[in-house]
Write a protein that holds these residues in place. Structure first.
Motif, PDB file in Angstrom:
ATOM      1  N   ASP A  20     -36.597 -55.635  24.718  1.00  0.00           N
ATOM      2  CA  ASP A  20     -35.489 -56.490  25.150  1.00  0.00           C
ATOM      3  C   ASP A  20     -34.301 -56.436  24.192  1.00  0.00           C
ATOM      4  O   ASP A  20     -33.167 -56.732  24.583  1.00  0.00           O
ATOM      5  CB  ASP A  20     -35.946 -57.930  25.351  1.00  0.00           C
ATOM      6  CG  ASP A  20     -36.737 -58.491  24.185  1.00  0.00           C
ATOM      7  OD1 ASP A  20     -36.912 -57.779  23.173  1.00  0.00           O
ATOM      8  OD2 ASP A  20     -37.192 -59.645  24.278  1.00  0.00           O
ATOM      9  N   SER A  21     -34.525 -56.033  22.951  1.00  0.00           N
ATOM     10  CA  SER A  21     -33.426 -55.949  21.989  1.00  0.00           C
ATOM     11  C   SER A  21     -32.359 -54.954  22.439  1.00  0.00           C
ATOM     12  O   SER A  21     -31.173 -55.128  22.165  1.00  0.00           O
ATOM     13  CB  SER A  21     -33.958 -55.533  20.615  1.00  0.00           C
ATOM     14  OG  SER A  21     -35.014 -56.371  20.212  1.00  0.00           O
ATOM     15  N   GLU A  22     -32.779 -53.897  23.119  1.00  0.00           N
ATOM     16  CA  GLU A  22     -31.835 -52.886  23.575  1.00  0.00           C
ATOM     17  C   GLU A  22     -30.867 -53.463  24.602  1.00  0.00           C
ATOM     18  O   GLU A  22     -29.708 -53.038  24.694  1.00  0.00           O
ATOM     19  CB  GLU A  22     -32.597 -51.695  24.152  1.00  0.00           C
ATOM     20  CG  GLU A  22     -31.759 -50.457  24.330  1.00  0.00           C
ATOM     21  CD  GLU A  22     -32.570 -49.265  24.772  1.00  0.00           C
ATOM     22  OE1 GLU A  22     -31.977 -48.174  24.875  1.00  0.00           O
ATOM     23  OE2 GLU A  22     -33.785 -49.394  25.029  1.00  0.00           O
ATOM     24  N   ILE A  23     -31.320 -54.444  25.370  1.00  0.00           N
ATOM     25  CA  ILE A  23     -30.453 -55.111  26.343  1.00  0.00           C
ATOM     26  C   ILE A  23     -29.280 -55.773  25.639  1.00  0.00           C
ATOM     27  O   ILE A  23     -28.127 -55.701  26.095  1.00  0.00           O
ATOM     28  CB  ILE A  23     -31.256 -56.171  27.131  1.00  0.00           C
ATOM     29  CG1 ILE A  23     -32.355 -55.512  27.949  1.00  0.00           C
ATOM     30  CG2 ILE A  23     -30.335 -57.012  28.008  1.00  0.00           C
ATOM     31  CD1 ILE A  23     -31.880 -54.657  29.081  1.00  0.00           C
ATOM     32  N   ILE A  24     -29.545 -56.443  24.515  1.00  0.00           N
ATOM     33  CA  ILE A  24     -28.490 -57.139  23.787  1.00  0.00           C
ATOM     34  C   ILE A  24     -27.424 -56.153  23.329  1.00  0.00           C
ATOM     35  O   ILE A  24     -26.223 -56.419  23.446  1.00  0.00           O
ATOM     36  CB  ILE A  24     -29.068 -57.894  22.580  1.00  0.00           C
ATOM     37  CG1 ILE A  24     -30.116 -58.907  23.035  1.00  0.00           C
ATOM     38  CG2 ILE A  24     -27.968 -58.583  21.784  1.00  0.00           C
ATOM     39  CD1 ILE A  24     -30.867 -59.572  21.885  1.00  0.00           C
ATOM     40  N   ALA A  25     -27.842 -54.993  22.818  1.00  0.00           N
ATOM     41  CA  ALA A  25     -26.893 -53.998  22.323  1.00  0.00           C
ATOM     42  C   ALA A  25     -25.961 -53.530  23.424  1.00  0.00           C
ATOM     43  O   ALA A  25     -24.728 -53.494  23.251  1.00  0.00           O
ATOM     44  CB  ALA A  25     -27.653 -52.819  21.718  1.00  0.00           C
ATOM     45  N   VAL A  26     -26.509 -53.171  24.576  1.00  0.00           N
ATOM     46  CA  VAL A  26     -25.685 -52.659  25.673  1.00  0.00           C
ATOM     47  C   VAL A  26     -24.839 -53.777  26.284  1.00  0.00           C
ATOM     48  O   VAL A  26     -23.669 -53.573  26.637  1.00  0.00           O
ATOM     49  CB  VAL A  26     -26.567 -51.988  26.735  1.00  0.00           C
ATOM     50  CG1 VAL A  26     -25.729 -51.497  27.918  1.00  0.00           C
ATOM     51  CG2 VAL A  26     -27.332 -50.816  26.132  1.00  0.00           C
ATOM     52  N   TYR A  27     -25.405 -54.971  26.397  1.00  0.00           N
ATOM     53  CA  TYR A  27     -24.661 -56.129  26.904  1.00  0.00           C
ATOM     54  C   TYR A  27     -23.384 -56.349  26.092  1.00  0.00           C
ATOM     55  O   TYR A  27     -22.286 -56.493  26.636  1.00  0.00           O
ATOM     56  CB  TYR A  27     -25.556 -57.366  26.848  1.00  0.00           C
ATOM     57  CG  TYR A  27     -24.859 -58.680  27.136  1.00  0.00           C
ATOM     58  CD1 TYR A  27     -24.900 -59.245  28.396  1.00  0.00           C
ATOM     59  CD2 TYR A  27     -24.157 -59.351  26.138  1.00  0.00           C
ATOM     60  CE1 TYR A  27     -24.251 -60.447  28.667  1.00  0.00           C
ATOM     61  CE2 TYR A  27     -23.516 -60.555  26.395  1.00  0.00           C
ATOM     62  CZ  TYR A  27     -23.565 -61.095  27.656  1.00  0.00           C
ATOM     63  OH  TYR A  27     -22.912 -62.281  27.911  1.00  0.00           O
ATOM     64  N   LEU A  28     -23.517 -56.383  24.772  1.00  0.00           N
ATOM     65  CA  LEU A  28     -22.358 -56.630  23.912  1.00  0.00           C
ATOM     66  C   LEU A  28     -21.361 -55.476  23.966  1.00  0.00           C
ATOM     67  O   LEU A  28     -20.147 -55.687  24.061  1.00  0.00           O
ATOM     68  CB  LEU A  28     -22.819 -56.857  22.472  1.00  0.00           C
ATOM     69  CG  LEU A  28     -23.644 -58.122  22.212  1.00  0.00           C
ATOM     70  CD1 LEU A  28     -24.192 -58.104  20.783  1.00  0.00           C
ATOM     71  CD2 LEU A  28     -22.821 -59.382  22.448  1.00  0.00           C
ATOM     72  N   ALA A  29     -21.870 -54.237  23.885  1.00  0.00           N
ATOM     73  CA  ALA A  29     -20.970 -53.085  23.854  1.00  0.00           C
ATOM     74  C   ALA A  29     -20.178 -52.957  25.135  1.00  0.00           C
ATOM     75  O   ALA A  29     -19.007 -52.554  25.114  1.00  0.00           O
ATOM     76  CB  ALA A  29     -21.770 -51.823  23.596  1.00  0.00           C
TER      77      ALA A  29
END
Length: 283
Positions: free
Chosen positions: A187-196
């Motif tokens: 789920d951490s990868e979701i945060i990265a793409v969400y923000l970018a």
């Protein structure tokens, strides 16, 4: 911090920005290293990476081996990053860990000392970075499950995260419909793409992180880094630990104060950020 997780360790490091793009990638998982044709297969794949970079219009500076299965490529390229990363990752076994003008993500199996030693990170010189050690609880012990995560395909954005998103699948489907792909089930990868994605649309890092507190459900603390900024956010329960120290010329954050004191032997002041707190530092 290696006592918090012996399974894998990772670093997102920022050197001085260069006109060259830096791509960190792997061509196999270390769990496959006992395969009888491992070395020959990797050499064929490495040559194919160079060939594909040239075919898509990149001017390759060099491709160097960092470990038995990890590589670092530098090249000039003026096009969009997504077609390039997709083309390279279409090679069987290839995974792009990071791509940018200053970001380099290094991650592997083993504790923090082991990974730092393998990749000679004591020689790295840069401006800022984040790190993570992992104890696998819900997924396999492999590089794909290790943090930090690059915000594919956005240049120079990475995230580490402690906690769990309860609306992970909802956001993954939504971002996939927008054309994004994910390297892992984390789920951490979701945060990265969400923000970018929001940064690419012109939103400030501070505004994007504050919006994430309303959109992302669960219990979490995360750190995000860009080429010139570092940010932290805590959810409304603030159950996941984070300790912060701000000095005159630096900021240091960690899950435990002992990590900060290990690099700052003098007496320091530190504190825990509050619920729903977002903080951003820029250089």
């Amino acid at each position: 911090m290696k006592h918090r997780g012996p399974d894998s360790a990772g670093y997102a490091l920022y050197g001085e920005p260069s006109e060259l793009l830096v791509m960190r990638f792997t061509l196999a998982d270390p769990n496959d290293s006992q395969d009888f044709d491992f070395s020959e297969r990797l050499e064929r794949s490495r040559r194919e990476v160079e060939s594909r970079l040239s075919k898509i219009g990149a001017s390759v500076d060099r491709v160097q081996s960092e470990s038995a299965y990890a590589y670092r490529a530098t090249f000039r390229y003026e096009g969009e990053l997504k077609p390039l990363a997709d083309y390279v990752e279409n090679i069987p076994g290839c995974e792009v860990l990071s791509l940018g003008h200053s970001l380099e993500i290094v991650k592997d199996l083993g504790d923090a000392d082991t990974v730092a030693g393998t990749y000679q990170l004591n020689d790295f010189r840069g401006t800022h970075g984040i790190g993570h050690v992992r104890m696998a609880t819900e997924s396999d012990v492999d590089i794909a499950g290790a943090h930090p995560y690059w915000a594919y395909p956005f240049s120079d954005v990475a995230v580490v995260h402690n906690g769990q998103l309860t609306n992970y699948h909802q956001w993954r489907r939504r971002l996939e419909r927008s054309g994004h792909r994910f390297q892992s089930e984390c789920d951490s990868e979701i945060i990265a793409v969400y923000l970018a994605e929001r940064l690419a649309a012109g939103m400030s890092l501070d505004a994007a992180m504050k919006e994430s507190l309303d959109d992302l459900d669960g219990v979490f603390t995360y750190l995000v880094v860009t080429k010139d900024s570092l940010g932290m956010a805590k959810d409304e329960m603030a159950a996941k630990p984070l300790v912060l120290h701000e000095g005159e010329n630096m900021v240091a954050l960690a899950s435990e104060e002992s990590a900060i004191r290990a690099i700052l032997p003098q007496e320091i002041d530190s504190y825990d950020p509050y619920e729903r707190e977002v903080m951003v530092w820029s250089r």
